[in-house]
Motif scaffolding. Structure first.
Motif, PDB file in Angstrom:
ATOM      1  N   GLU A  63       6.018 -67.668  38.778  1.00 32.09           N
ATOM      2  CA  GLU A  63       5.822 -66.737  37.672  1.00 32.09           C
ATOM      3  C   GLU A  63       7.124 -65.988  37.430  1.00 32.09           C
ATOM      4  N   PHE A  64       7.215 -65.404  36.293  1.00 33.84           N
ATOM      5  CA  PHE A  64       8.394 -64.628  35.930  1.00 33.84           C
ATOM      6  C   PHE A  64       8.102 -63.178  36.274  1.00 33.84           C
ATOM      7  N   GLY A  65       8.566 -62.741  37.438  1.00 34.58           N
ATOM      8  CA  GLY A  65       8.207 -61.428  37.964  1.00 34.58           C
ATOM      9  C   GLY A  65       9.126 -60.315  37.506  1.00 34.58           C
ATOM     10  N   THR A  66       9.051 -59.223  38.230  1.00 35.72           N
ATOM     11  CA  THR A  66       9.820 -58.025  37.900  1.00 35.72           C
ATOM     12  C   THR A  66      11.323 -58.274  38.009  1.00 35.72           C
ATOM     13  N   LEU A  67      11.741 -58.982  39.056  1.00 31.61           N
ATOM     14  CA  LEU A  67      13.171 -59.283  39.200  1.00 31.61           C
ATOM     15  C   LEU A  67      13.667 -60.145  38.056  1.00 31.61           C
ATOM     16  N   GLY A  68      12.854 -61.060  37.600  1.00 33.11           N
ATOM     17  CA  GLY A  68      13.229 -61.900  36.471  1.00 33.11           C
ATOM     18  C   GLY A  68      13.424 -61.101  35.194  1.00 33.11           C
ATOM     19  N   TRP A  69      12.501 -60.158  34.948  1.00 43.05           N
ATOM     20  CA  TRP A  69      12.629 -59.335  33.756  1.00 43.05           C
ATOM     21  C   TRP A  69      13.820 -58.387  33.857  1.00 43.05           C
ATOM     22  N   LEU A  70      14.098 -57.865  35.046  1.00 37.21           N
ATOM     23  CA  LEU A  70      15.277 -57.018  35.230  1.00 37.21           C
ATOM     24  C   LEU A  70      16.563 -57.820  35.020  1.00 37.21           C
ATOM     25  N   PHE A  71      16.572 -59.047  35.513  1.00 40.87           N
ATOM     26  CA  PHE A  71      17.719 -59.931  35.320  1.00 40.87           C
ATOM     27  C   PHE A  71      17.920 -60.200  33.829  1.00 40.87           C
ATOM     28  N   PHE A  72      16.828 -60.462  33.112  1.00 41.67           N
ATOM     29  CA  PHE A  72      16.898 -60.723  31.679  1.00 41.67           C
ATOM     30  C   PHE A  72      17.421 -59.493  30.928  1.00 41.67           C
ATOM     31  N   LEU A  73      16.929 -58.322  31.281  1.00 42.48           N
ATOM     32  CA  LEU A  73      17.393 -57.097  30.656  1.00 42.48           C
ATOM     33  C   LEU A  73      18.884 -56.865  30.936  1.00 42.48           C
ATOM     34  N   GLY A  74      19.302 -57.143  32.169  1.00 43.31           N
ATOM     35  CA  GLY A  74      20.718 -57.015  32.513  1.00 43.31           C
ATOM     36  C   GLY A  74      21.598 -57.954  31.707  1.00 43.31           C
ATOM     37  N   GLN A  75      21.111 -59.172  31.464  1.00 49.02           N
ATOM     38  CA  GLN A  75      21.884 -60.133  30.684  1.00 49.02           C
ATOM     39  C   GLN A  75      22.010 -59.678  29.230  1.00 49.02           C
ATOM     40  N   LEU A  76      20.909 -59.163  28.681  1.00 43.30           N
ATOM     41  CA  LEU A  76      20.960 -58.667  27.297  1.00 43.30           C
ATOM     42  C   LEU A  76      21.890 -57.463  27.175  1.00 43.30           C
ATOM     43  N   LEU A  77      21.848 -56.576  28.161  1.00 42.84           N
ATOM     44  CA  LEU A  77      22.761 -55.429  28.161  1.00 42.84           C
ATOM     45  C   LEU A  77      24.217 -55.878  28.289  1.00 42.84           C
ATOM     46  N   GLY A  78      24.447 -56.917  29.083  1.00 38.72           N
ATOM     47  CA  GLY A  78      25.803 -57.450  29.226  1.00 38.72           C
ATOM     48  C   GLY A  78      26.328 -58.026  27.924  1.00 38.72           C
ATOM     49  N   VAL A  79      25.479 -58.752  27.199  1.00 41.94           N
ATOM     50  CA  VAL A  79      25.892 -59.304  25.909  1.00 41.94           C
ATOM     51  C   VAL A  79      26.169 -58.174  24.921  1.00 41.94           C
ATOM     52  N   GLY A  80      25.299 -57.164  24.901  1.00 45.09           N
ATOM     53  CA  GLY A  80      25.501 -56.042  23.993  1.00 45.09           C
ATOM     54  C   GLY A  80      26.763 -55.247  24.311  1.00 45.09           C
ATOM     55  N   ALA A  81      26.992 -54.972  25.591  1.00 40.12           N
ATOM     56  CA  ALA A  81      28.195 -54.241  25.989  1.00 40.12           C
ATOM     57  C   ALA A  81      29.454 -55.051  25.693  1.00 40.12           C
ATOM     58  N   GLY A  82      29.382 -56.357  25.928  1.00 40.63           N
ATOM     59  CA  GLY A  82      30.527 -57.212  25.629  1.00 40.63           C
ATOM     60  C   GLY A  82      30.851 -57.256  24.147  1.00 40.63           C
ATOM     61  N   ALA A  83      29.818 -57.332  23.309  1.00 42.68           N
ATOM     62  CA  ALA A  83      30.040 -57.335  21.863  1.00 42.68           C
ATOM     63  C   ALA A  83      30.626 -56.003  21.412  1.00 42.68           C
ATOM     64  N   TYR A  84      30.154 -54.915  21.999  1.00 41.18           N
ATOM     65  CA  TYR A  84      30.698 -53.603  21.647  1.00 41.18           C
ATOM     66  C   TYR A  84      32.178 -53.501  22.031  1.00 41.18           C
ATOM     67  N   LEU A  85      32.519 -53.911  23.252  1.00 39.40           N
ATOM     68  CA  LEU A  85      33.909 -53.831  23.692  1.00 39.40           C
ATOM     69  C   LEU A  85      34.810 -54.766  22.887  1.00 39.40           C
ATOM     70  N   ARG A  86      34.299 -55.912  22.545  1.00 40.95           N
ATOM     71  CA  ARG A  86      35.110 -56.906  21.847  1.00 40.95           C
ATOM     72  C   ARG A  86      35.336 -56.558  20.383  1.00 40.95           C
ATOM     73  N   PHE A  87      34.298 -56.073  19.697  1.00 44.67           N
ATOM     74  CA  PHE A  87      34.388 -55.930  18.254  1.00 44.67           C
ATOM     75  C   PHE A  87      34.382 -54.497  17.737  1.00 44.67           C
ATOM     76  N   MET A  88      33.863 -53.550  18.490  1.00 44.13           N
ATOM     77  CA  MET A  88      33.697 -52.202  17.959  1.00 44.13           C
ATOM     78  C   MET A  88      34.617 -51.163  18.611  1.00 44.13           C
ATOM     79  N   TYR A  89      34.846 -51.254  19.904  1.00 40.16           N
ATOM     80  CA  TYR A  89      35.569 -50.222  20.634  1.00 40.16           C
ATOM     81  C   TYR A  89      37.055 -50.282  20.296  1.00 40.16           C
ATOM     82  N   ILE A  90      37.637 -49.127  20.022  1.00 44.97           N
ATOM     83  CA  ILE A  90      39.062 -49.053  19.701  1.00 44.97           C
ATOM     84  C   ILE A  90      39.747 -48.221  20.773  1.00 44.97           C
ATOM     85  N   GLU A  91      40.708 -48.815  21.420  1.00 44.48           N
ATOM     86  CA  GLU A  91      41.496 -48.138  22.456  1.00 44.48           C
ATOM     87  C   GLU A  91      42.910 -47.959  21.920  1.00 44.48           C
TER      88      GLU A  91
END
Length: 160
Positions: free
Chosen positions: A13-41
């Protein structure tokens, strides 16, 4: 043999660790897109690092998201636990490398850039447009011999 069987059998079954892993992956994609395309240093060295970090986060998070989707769709070969754990170890190693790079390599690159004359706020495009390192500086403007009012009157007379 229990160790190998655990990692090579399909997860029931897809348990709690699986859902946390999935959430972490989505957050990683979102953070990466922000750093790559939106953040200005302002500093070009940090900007390059953050853009590359954003690309890496998007790639690793995208692979993780794809793996989770394939596991949710119950694809037989991709449903094994070994893929999630292998990707987790790869991401942990990448996080360790980023930590090492930020602590040891990036400060040296910033220091070298400062010694080379790279100033914050000047990106590569604006540096090349305003003049390269090998060009002579522009001649200073002459000191005004007349007042501002006289200069404006003279300009108006020329345009008429």
């Amino acid at each position: 043999m229990g160790f190998i069987n655990y990692f090579t059998t399909a997860a029931p079954e897809f348990g709690t660790l699986g859902w946390l892993f999935f959430l972490g992956q989505l957050l990683g994609v979102g953070a990466g897109a922000y750093l790559r395309f939106m953040y200005i240093e302002r500093h070009p060295v940090r900007q390059t690092f953050l853009h590359q970090l954003g690309l890496g986060l998007m790639v690793l998070g995208g692979v993780g998201t794809l793996l989770v989707v394939l596991r949710l769709l119950n694809v037989p070969t991709m449903n094994m636990r070994i893929w999630s754990w292998l990707l987790f170890l790869i991401q942990l190693g990448a996080a360790g490398y980023v930590f090492y790079y930020v602590r040891n390599v990036l400060p040296n690159l910033i220091r070298e850039a400062r010694l080379a004359g790279v100033k914050p706020g000047k990106t590569g495009a604006s540096r090349t447009l305003s003049g390269g390192a090998g060009e002579a500086p522009a001649a200073p403007r002459p000191v005004a011999t007349t007042g501002r009012r006289d200069a404006r009157r003279e300009r108006k007379r020329k345009t008429r």
